[in-house]
Design a protein around this motif. Structure first.
Motif, PDB file in Angstrom:
ATOM      1  N   LEU A  51       0.821  -1.208   0.000  1.00 55.52           N
ATOM      2  CA  LEU A  51       0.000   0.000   0.000  1.00 55.52           C
ATOM      3  C   LEU A  51       0.856   1.259   0.000  1.00 55.52           C
ATOM      4  O   LEU A  51       0.579   2.223  -0.723  1.00 55.52           O
TER       5      LEU A  51
ATOM      6  N   LEU B 157      -4.055  -2.525  -6.806  1.00 54.31           N
ATOM      7  CA  LEU B 157      -4.175  -1.306  -6.008  1.00 54.31           C
ATOM      8  C   LEU B 157      -3.976  -0.068  -6.872  1.00 54.31           C
ATOM      9  O   LEU B 157      -4.668   0.938  -6.706  1.00 54.31           O
TER      10      LEU B 157
ATOM     11  N   ARG C 212      -8.424   1.690   0.089  1.00 57.83           N
ATOM     12  CA  ARG C 212      -8.023   2.013  -1.274  1.00 57.83           C
ATOM     13  C   ARG C 212      -6.957   3.101  -1.203  1.00 57.83           C
ATOM     14  O   ARG C 212      -7.187   4.154  -0.597  1.00 57.83           O
TER      15      ARG C 212
END
Length: 347
Positions: free
Chosen positions: A82, A136, A155
């Motif tokens: 992420l 992603l 997200r």
């Protein structure tokens, strides 16, 4: 390509090194080069100014307009996927869609003080997370454990400019890594160092075959239906062969010597046996003369043109010219100007 910086640089000179990187990158853009690569390196004498390619690429985004900004490489097992997507999405926005990077599995044990539990299975982690990076980046959410241990869907933000993330996989001599890059339909970032011509031909052929027959993701985006082979090569285009070799010899040998000591400090079981100073000197001398005969762009314009033509014929799509092995800024820039003229002639 920046990869090493000056191995004898003092800490007080680091600000100057960043100024050099900016100057060389601006010149590369003006001369028509396609991309600039900056690495991720930690805690070593070589590569002192390169702990975060995303951060440096963000700075370069603000002083350039066209040239692609690539991380070569991002050591993925050291980071949460992420965070990697968030950081490079910032670069993509600042550069208006010029970001991309190559994924590396990592190799030096000291690097993994940043993620000690990820060292033993670093290769598996990196390859597992490449599809996740793509999802992603494309805007999908992912489920991860939060501070309470519960799984939550998140997200990453900001939304990148490019719909598809330009990805490479960093490969050394392992044929399996080249084939994996093909199956994942990434580009492959390799090096001429440590490979002879027949081995390189085989690896490129196996990469192309795996790329063509891969089922997913679709063969679209930055690498098309062919893939991209990018090879790093030590580069200094001189006024003639003698001048180029004389100019490159001392700094390149110093860089190679420092790089070997870095390898010997690795505590992995596969690390090379420590060498004494005499053995290091012998090995660096051998490596330097081997570079002059194969794999480098060190020589006159005619010599480098012949080597570029050969690499093209072997199946290479791009050459990442490794310029920061100890030459001063003036010589790097002079060599880039001669290389740019050579590139136009070959095109």
């Amino acid at each position: 390509m920046f990869f090493g910086a000056d191995p004898v640089a003092q800490e007080t000179e680091h600000a100057t090194k960043y100024e050099d990187i900016v100057a060389v990158t601006r010149a590369a853009e003006e001369l028509g080069f396609a991309a600039v690569w900056t690495p991720e390196r930690h805690f070593q004498q070589v590569g002192q100014v390169f702990p975060n390619p995303a951060l440096l690429s963000a700075a370069l985004a603000m002083v350039t307009e066209r040239i692609a900004l690539r991380g070569g490489s991002v050591v993925l097992p050291l980071h949460h996927p992420l965070r990697v997507v968030e950081d490079w999405s910032v670069v993509d926005n600042l550069s208006h869609g010029r970001a991309g990077f190559s994924v590396a599995t990592g190799w030096h044990s000291a690097d993994f003080v940043l993620a000690p539990d990820h060292y033993d299975d670093r290769r598996e982690r990196a390859l597992r997370d490449i599809p996740l990076l793509r999802r992603l980046w494309s805007g999908e959410s992912g489920e991860f454990a939060d501070g309470t241990g519960r799984m939550v869907a998140v997200r990453p933000q900001p939304v990148p400019v490019q719909a598809e993330l330009p990805l490479w996989l960093s490969a050394s001599g392992s044929l399996a890594t080249w084939e994996t890059a093909g199956r994942l339909r990434t580009g492959v970032l390799g090096a001429t160092v440590g490979q002879n011509r027949p081995d390189l031909v085989e690896r490129i052929a196996r990469y192309r075959a795996a790329y063509r027959t891969a089922e997913s993701p679709p063969a679209v985006g930055p690498h098309g239906d062919h893939g991209t082979v990018t090879l790093m090569a030590h580069t200094y285009v001189g006024t003639d062969d003698a001048e180029a070799r004389h100019t490159a010899e001392a700094p390149l040998k110093a860089y190679l010597s420092s790089h070997m000591r870095q390898m010997q400090s690795n505590r992995d079981e596969g690390a090379p046996t420590p060498l004494d100073e005499r053995q290091v000197d012998q090995l660096t001398d051998f490596a330097f003369h081997r570079y002059l005969s194969w794999g480098s762009l060190i020589g006159s314009a005619d010599t480098c043109a012949a080597r570029l033509s050969e690499l093209r014929d072997l199946g290479c799509d791009e050459v990442a010219c490794f310029v920061d092995f100890g030459l001063g800024q003036d010589r790097v820039l002079a060599g880039l100007h001669r290389l740019a003229a050579l590139r136009k002639d070959l095109a």
